[in-house]
Design a protein around this motif. Structure first.
Motif, PDB file in Angstrom:
ATOM      1  N   MET A  76     -33.025  -3.321  48.430  1.00 50.97           N
ATOM      2  CA  MET A  76     -31.679  -3.733  48.039  1.00 50.97           C
ATOM      3  C   MET A  76     -31.474  -3.600  46.533  1.00 50.97           C
ATOM      4  N   GLU A  77     -32.486  -4.034  45.757  1.00 51.92           N
ATOM      5  CA  GLU A  77     -32.371  -3.939  44.306  1.00 51.92           C
ATOM      6  C   GLU A  77     -32.358  -2.485  43.840  1.00 51.92           C
ATOM      7  N   ASN A  78     -33.137  -1.646  44.505  1.00 50.47           N
ATOM      8  CA  ASN A  78     -33.166  -0.230  44.134  1.00 50.47           C
ATOM      9  C   ASN A  78     -31.812   0.432  44.422  1.00 50.47           C
ATOM     10  N   THR A  79     -31.166   0.017  45.521  1.00 57.32           N
ATOM     11  CA  THR A  79     -29.833   0.542  45.838  1.00 57.32           C
ATOM     12  C   THR A  79     -28.834   0.123  44.762  1.00 57.32           C
ATOM     13  N   LYS A  80     -28.902  -1.155  44.347  1.00 55.03           N
ATOM     14  CA  LYS A  80     -28.008  -1.621  43.281  1.00 55.03           C
ATOM     15  C   LYS A  80     -28.265  -0.857  41.983  1.00 55.03           C
ATOM     16  N   PHE A  81     -29.536  -0.633  41.682  1.00 54.61           N
ATOM     17  CA  PHE A  81     -29.887   0.087  40.460  1.00 54.61           C
ATOM     18  C   PHE A  81     -29.351   1.518  40.497  1.00 54.61           C
ATOM     19  N   THR A  82     -29.493   2.180  41.643  1.00 55.05           N
ATOM     20  CA  THR A  82     -29.007   3.551  41.779  1.00 55.05           C
ATOM     21  C   THR A  82     -27.492   3.613  41.614  1.00 55.05           C
ATOM     22  N   LEU A  83     -26.777   2.662  42.218  1.00 52.58           N
ATOM     23  CA  LEU A  83     -25.321   2.624  42.085  1.00 52.58           C
ATOM     24  C   LEU A  83     -24.917   2.390  40.634  1.00 52.58           C
ATOM     25  N   LEU A  84     -25.667   1.510  39.944  1.00 53.09           N
ATOM     26  CA  LEU A  84     -25.364   1.232  38.539  1.00 53.09           C
ATOM     27  C   LEU A  84     -25.578   2.481  37.681  1.00 53.09           C
ATOM     28  N   VAL A  85     -26.696   3.171  37.897  1.00 54.85           N
ATOM     29  CA  VAL A  85     -26.986   4.383  37.123  1.00 54.85           C
ATOM     30  C   VAL A  85     -25.929   5.445  37.380  1.00 54.85           C
ATOM     31  N   ASP A  86     -25.533   5.619  38.651  1.00 56.81           N
ATOM     32  CA  ASP A  86     -24.503   6.602  38.976  1.00 56.81           C
ATOM     33  C   ASP A  86     -23.178   6.251  38.309  1.00 56.81           C
ATOM     34  N   SER A  87     -22.873   4.940  38.275  1.00 56.14           N
ATOM     35  CA  SER A  87     -21.633   4.502  37.633  1.00 56.14           C
ATOM     36  C   SER A  87     -21.657   4.806  36.138  1.00 56.14           C
ATOM     37  N   VAL A  88     -22.796   4.536  35.495  1.00 53.64           N
ATOM     38  CA  VAL A  88     -22.916   4.808  34.062  1.00 53.64           C
ATOM     39  C   VAL A  88     -22.823   6.306  33.794  1.00 53.64           C
ATOM     40  N   LYS A  89     -23.513   7.111  34.598  1.00 56.71           N
ATOM     41  CA  LYS A  89     -23.498   8.567  34.405  1.00 56.71           C
ATOM     42  C   LYS A  89     -22.083   9.130  34.543  1.00 56.71           C
ATOM     43  N   GLY A  90     -21.271   8.498  35.396  1.00 58.21           N
ATOM     44  CA  GLY A  90     -19.923   8.988  35.604  1.00 58.21           C
ATOM     45  C   GLY A  90     -18.986   8.677  34.446  1.00 58.21           C
ATOM     46  N   LYS A  91     -19.400   7.786  33.537  1.00 55.84           N
ATOM     47  CA  LYS A  91     -18.518   7.373  32.453  1.00 55.84           C
ATOM     48  C   LYS A  91     -19.012   7.771  31.065  1.00 55.84           C
ATOM     49  N   VAL A  92     -20.244   8.225  30.971  1.00 54.44           N
ATOM     50  CA  VAL A  92     -20.771   8.579  29.653  1.00 54.44           C
ATOM     51  C   VAL A  92     -20.586  10.060  29.392  1.00 54.44           C
ATOM     52  N   ASP A  93     -20.680  10.433  28.123  1.00 53.74           N
ATOM     53  CA  ASP A  93     -20.509  11.829  27.715  1.00 53.74           C
ATOM     54  C   ASP A  93     -21.852  12.541  27.760  1.00 53.74           C
ATOM     55  N   ALA A  94     -21.885  13.655  28.460  1.00 54.01           N
ATOM     56  CA  ALA A  94     -23.149  14.377  28.625  1.00 54.01           C
ATOM     57  C   ALA A  94     -23.494  15.256  27.433  1.00 54.01           C
ATOM     58  N   THR A  95     -22.519  15.556  26.563  1.00 53.82           N
ATOM     59  CA  THR A  95     -22.777  16.460  25.439  1.00 53.82           C
ATOM     60  C   THR A  95     -22.809  15.695  24.118  1.00 53.82           C
ATOM     61  N   SER A  96     -21.623  15.389  23.572  1.00 54.41           N
ATOM     62  CA  SER A  96     -21.547  14.699  22.278  1.00 54.41           C
ATOM     63  C   SER A  96     -20.378  13.724  22.300  1.00 54.41           C
ATOM     64  N   TYR A  97     -20.563  12.599  21.618  1.00 50.21           N
ATOM     65  CA  TYR A  97     -19.490  11.605  21.545  1.00 50.21           C
ATOM     66  C   TYR A  97     -18.506  11.889  20.405  1.00 50.21           C
ATOM     67  N   LYS A  98     -18.819  12.856  19.586  1.00 51.24           N
ATOM     68  CA  LYS A  98     -17.974  13.108  18.415  1.00 51.24           C
ATOM     69  C   LYS A  98     -16.526  13.455  18.775  1.00 51.24           C
ATOM     70  N   PRO A  99     -16.275  14.358  19.737  1.00 53.41           N
ATOM     71  CA  PRO A  99     -14.880  14.665  20.071  1.00 53.41           C
ATOM     72  C   PRO A  99     -14.093  13.424  20.516  1.00 53.41           C
ATOM     73  N   TYR A 100     -14.739  12.587  21.326  1.00 52.84           N
ATOM     74  CA  TYR A 100     -14.054  11.379  21.807  1.00 52.84           C
ATOM     75  C   TYR A 100     -13.753  10.429  20.645  1.00 52.84           C
ATOM     76  N   LEU A 101     -14.757  10.195  19.790  1.00 53.50           N
ATOM     77  CA  LEU A 101     -14.557   9.282  18.661  1.00 53.50           C
ATOM     78  C   LEU A 101     -13.529   9.841  17.674  1.00 53.50           C
ATOM     79  N   ASP A 102     -13.545  11.140  17.466  1.00 52.35           N
ATOM     80  CA  ASP A 102     -12.599  11.765  16.550  1.00 52.35           C
ATOM     81  C   ASP A 102     -11.175  11.624  17.086  1.00 52.35           C
ATOM     82  N   GLN A 103     -10.992  11.855  18.377  1.00 54.21           N
ATOM     83  CA  GLN A 103      -9.670  11.736  18.992  1.00 54.21           C
ATOM     84  C   GLN A 103      -9.157  10.301  18.919  1.00 54.21           C
ATOM     85  N   LEU A 104     -10.041   9.336  19.206  1.00 55.31           N
ATOM     86  CA  LEU A 104      -9.633   7.937  19.168  1.00 55.31           C
ATOM     87  C   LEU A 104      -9.339   7.483  17.741  1.00 55.31           C
TER      88      LEU A 104
END
Length: 217
Positions: free
Chosen positions: A101-129
């Motif tokens: 059960m804990e491993n399932t929660k961990f996997t869902l959490l990691v997938d959620s984080v991966k879906g919201k983070v930038d895979a390349t660079s944060y500079k374009p996002y920070l520059d735009q904001l």
């Protein structure tokens, strides 16, 4: 059923070992003690033979009782071992279920984080904001932070440090910029903030912000 059969087989094996040890102690290798006793018995007088038979009967009875006691002790020991084994098995199954059960929660959490983070660079996002809030980014340094061996996220996500410099910035605009970042849902968090006053003005400052973020490993 299988465990009961294993228990019975184990009991048979132990009982057989006990019997073999007793026979070996009584009769010796190749029944050498038995042959010696028979020869000695035949040399005795009739009354001595009767006494020897009576003594042998008592000794045999005591040995039988000792064998029964050893057998009972072995049975009790085996029962305790089986009880401990079943208890350990139940605990293992419980822990396995909890881990699943804990491993399932961990996997869902990691997938959620991966879906919201930038895979390349944060500079374009920070520059735009920053531009949205009337700011201009200065020097930006983005670097990976080595994960510890104990970190469960180390194999899934990289920890990233982002140093951002702002020159001649007003505090209200900087505060609005930082607030929007905290609420963005991109798992960007402020780790350190340093503000330095500028000579000749009380309205504008130089600022250095250290952000921490994640990237897919």
């Amino acid at each position: 059923m299988e465990q009961l059969e294993q228990f019975i087989e184990k009991m048979k094996t132990r009982f057989s070992e006990i019997i073999q040890k007793l026979l070996l102690e009584i009769f010796g290798e190749n029944n050498e003690r038995l042959d010696f006793l028979l020869d000695s018995f035949n040399k005795l007088q009739p009354n001595q033979q009767r006494g020897a038979l009576a003594g042998s009967a008592v000794v045999f009875f005591l040995m039988i009782m000792m064998g029964i006691w050893i057998y009972a002790a072995q049975v009790a020991s085996l029962r305790a071992e089986i009880s401990d084994s079943f208890s350990t098995l139940r605990q293992f199954r419980s822990l396995a279920n909890e881990f699943g059960m804990e491993n399932t929660k961990f996997t869902l959490l990691v997938d959620s984080v991966k879906g919201k983070v930038d895979a390349t660079s944060y500079k374009p996002y920070l520059d735009q904001l920053a531009k949205k809030n009337g700011l201009s980014l200065g020097q930006l340094d983005e670097r990976d932070i080595a994960a510890t061996e104990e970190s469960p996220l180390g194999k899934e996500l990289r920890d990233v440090a982002i140093d951002v410099n702002f020159d001649n910035v007003s505090l209200p605009r900087l505060l609005k910029f930082l607030t929007e970042i905290e609420k963005s849902g991109k798992y960007l968090r402020i780790d350190d903030l340093r503000i330095r006053s500028r000579y000749g003005t009380k309205l504008f400052f130089d600022a250095k912000v250290l952000f921490r973020a994640y990237k897919p490993a």
